[in-house]
Motif scaffolding. Sequence first.
Motif, short mmCIF file in Angstrom:
data_model
loop_
_atom_site.label_atom_id
_atom_site.label_comp_id
_atom_site.label_asym_id
_atom_site.label_seq_id
_atom_site.Cartn_x
_atom_site.Cartn_y
_atom_site.Cartn_z
N GLY A 49 0.80 -1.22 0.00
CA GLY A 49 0.00 0.00 0.00
C GLY A 49 0.83 1.27 0.00
N ALA A 50 0.14 2.37 -0.31
CA ALA A 50 0.80 3.68 -0.28
C ALA A 50 1.13 4.02 1.17
N ALA A 51 2.35 4.47 1.42
CA ALA A 51 2.77 4.75 2.80
C ALA A 51 3.78 5.88 2.81
N ASN A 52 3.56 6.83 3.73
CA ASN A 52 4.60 7.83 3.95
C ASN A 52 5.61 7.28 4.95
N ALA A 53 6.62 8.07 5.26
CA ALA A 53 7.74 7.56 6.05
C ALA A 53 7.33 7.04 7.42
N SER A 54 6.31 7.65 8.03
CA SER A 54 5.89 7.24 9.37
C SER A 54 4.66 6.34 9.36
N ARG A 55 4.20 5.98 8.18
CA ARG A 55 2.94 5.26 8.01
C ARG A 55 1.84 5.97 8.81
N ASP A 56 1.73 7.28 8.52
CA ASP A 56 0.74 8.12 9.22
C ASP A 56 0.87 8.00 10.74
N ASP A 57 2.12 8.06 11.19
CA ASP A 57 2.49 8.03 12.61
C ASP A 57 2.34 6.66 13.27
N ALA A 58 1.98 5.64 12.52
CA ALA A 58 1.88 4.30 13.10
C ALA A 58 3.24 3.77 13.53
N TYR A 59 4.34 4.33 12.96
CA TYR A 59 5.68 3.87 13.31
C TYR A 59 6.27 4.60 14.51
N GLN A 60 5.59 5.61 15.01
CA GLN A 60 6.22 6.42 16.07
C GLN A 60 6.60 5.58 17.28
N ALA A 61 5.72 4.72 17.72
CA ALA A 61 6.03 3.89 18.90
C ALA A 61 7.11 2.87 18.58
N VAL A 62 7.16 2.40 17.36
CA VAL A 62 8.22 1.47 16.94
C VAL A 62 9.56 2.19 16.94
N ARG A 63 9.58 3.39 16.38
CA ARG A 63 10.81 4.19 16.39
C ARG A 63 11.29 4.40 17.82
N GLU A 64 10.34 4.69 18.71
CA GLU A 64 10.71 4.94 20.10
C GLU A 64 11.26 3.68 20.76
N ALA A 65 10.68 2.53 20.44
CA ALA A 65 11.16 1.27 21.02
C ALA A 65 12.63 1.05 20.65
N PHE A 66 12.97 1.36 19.41
CA PHE A 66 14.37 1.23 19.01
C PHE A 66 15.23 2.34 19.62
N ALA A 67 14.66 3.55 19.76
CA ALA A 67 15.40 4.63 20.41
C ALA A 67 15.72 4.27 21.85
N ASP A 68 14.81 3.57 22.52
CA ASP A 68 15.06 3.14 23.90
C ASP A 68 16.25 2.18 23.98
N ALA A 69 16.54 1.51 22.87
CA ALA A 69 17.70 0.62 22.81
C ALA A 69 18.94 1.34 22.30
N GLY A 70 18.79 2.66 22.02
CA GLY A 70 19.93 3.46 21.56
C GLY A 70 20.07 3.56 20.06
#
Length: 357
Positions: free
Chosen positions: A85-106
């Motif tokens: 499907g069509a998707a922007n970089a954040s998948r309409d912000d659906a990736y924000q929590a995923v990004r944060e989970a990886f940020a928590d690991a550095g």
Amino acid sequence: MTKKRVLTTSLLALVAIAVGCTAWIVKAQSYAFTEQRVDIPVTNALADGGSTPDAHTGGSLHAVLTVPKSGGGKRPLVVLVHGDGAANASRDDAYQAVREAFADAGYATLSWDKAGVNGAPGDWLAQSLADRGAEVGAALDWAHTRPEIDADNMGAWGVSQAGWVLPAIADRRDDLRFLVIVGGAVNWLRQGEFNLSAELRADGASDETRRAAFDRRTRNVAMFERGATYDEYVASGVDAEPMSRARYGFVMRNFRADATGDLDRIAVPTLLLLGTADRNVDVVETERVYRDHVPPNLLTVRTFDGASHSLTRDDIEYRPDDLGVFFRAVFAPRSIFAPGYLDALTSFAVDQKTPRA
């Protein structure tokens, strides 16, 4: 108390509630990383791994790089790869929590608008899965040029269709140190059959409706197999609402996808994450095939009860118009995911870090 005083008191109470709600939303929607827009060239990417210049990625990726707010120095990186499907970089912000989970690991993360989405050049429907892999390769190449990225510690997370993209590119990249696959399928055609059956079951379809739906599917697959043109497909009348010409071309380029052979060649730690309420992918088949083909010392499988295809809670995923779901997404966005999923990402990513010399 006078009417005027009552009105004033009520208005002040409403203002206090509004201010409190706004503060809560701001906090809930704040994440432990910073974002930066970047442009990644892909003109030198090779779609098939070494012989033909890729013509379908649009020449560049319009991407977003996130970097953890805490800590410093070079950051390991996780590349995020979209599903269908069509998707922007954040998948309409659906990736924000995923990004944060990886940020928590550095970790920093890198994702991009699909070709043709959000002003990005190209057309994702004109791509093959190999083209999608070429984009990942270009992103990894670019990461080697960035002073803030530790290119010795790079992995990839991908959802759904990325399950065909990432195992293939991992076989060709010795700088891709780990994979995280969310709801990945094995075989395109079997995945489509499972999805059709699951959706019909969820809709409570009658036996007659099921037979008609599977008859249409059989006729569609037969046209794919013989290479029918789009005009032949439309003229057949098999679908009352035909696919667009672009979508038909996308399916024709990719319907033979099967990850089995690529799984045989995986040589990096791989985390497979599955949800028992997935209507898109037969997670039982996926787990069985991964266990049969990925070395057990490299494979970790986590299955989440009541989780959907993208590891959101099924009572949220399948009720998108519910007002309560809307408020949960606004006031507690991390809670839409299956309990333990985000922690599993953080824990696995921490385990994959290679200490810098």
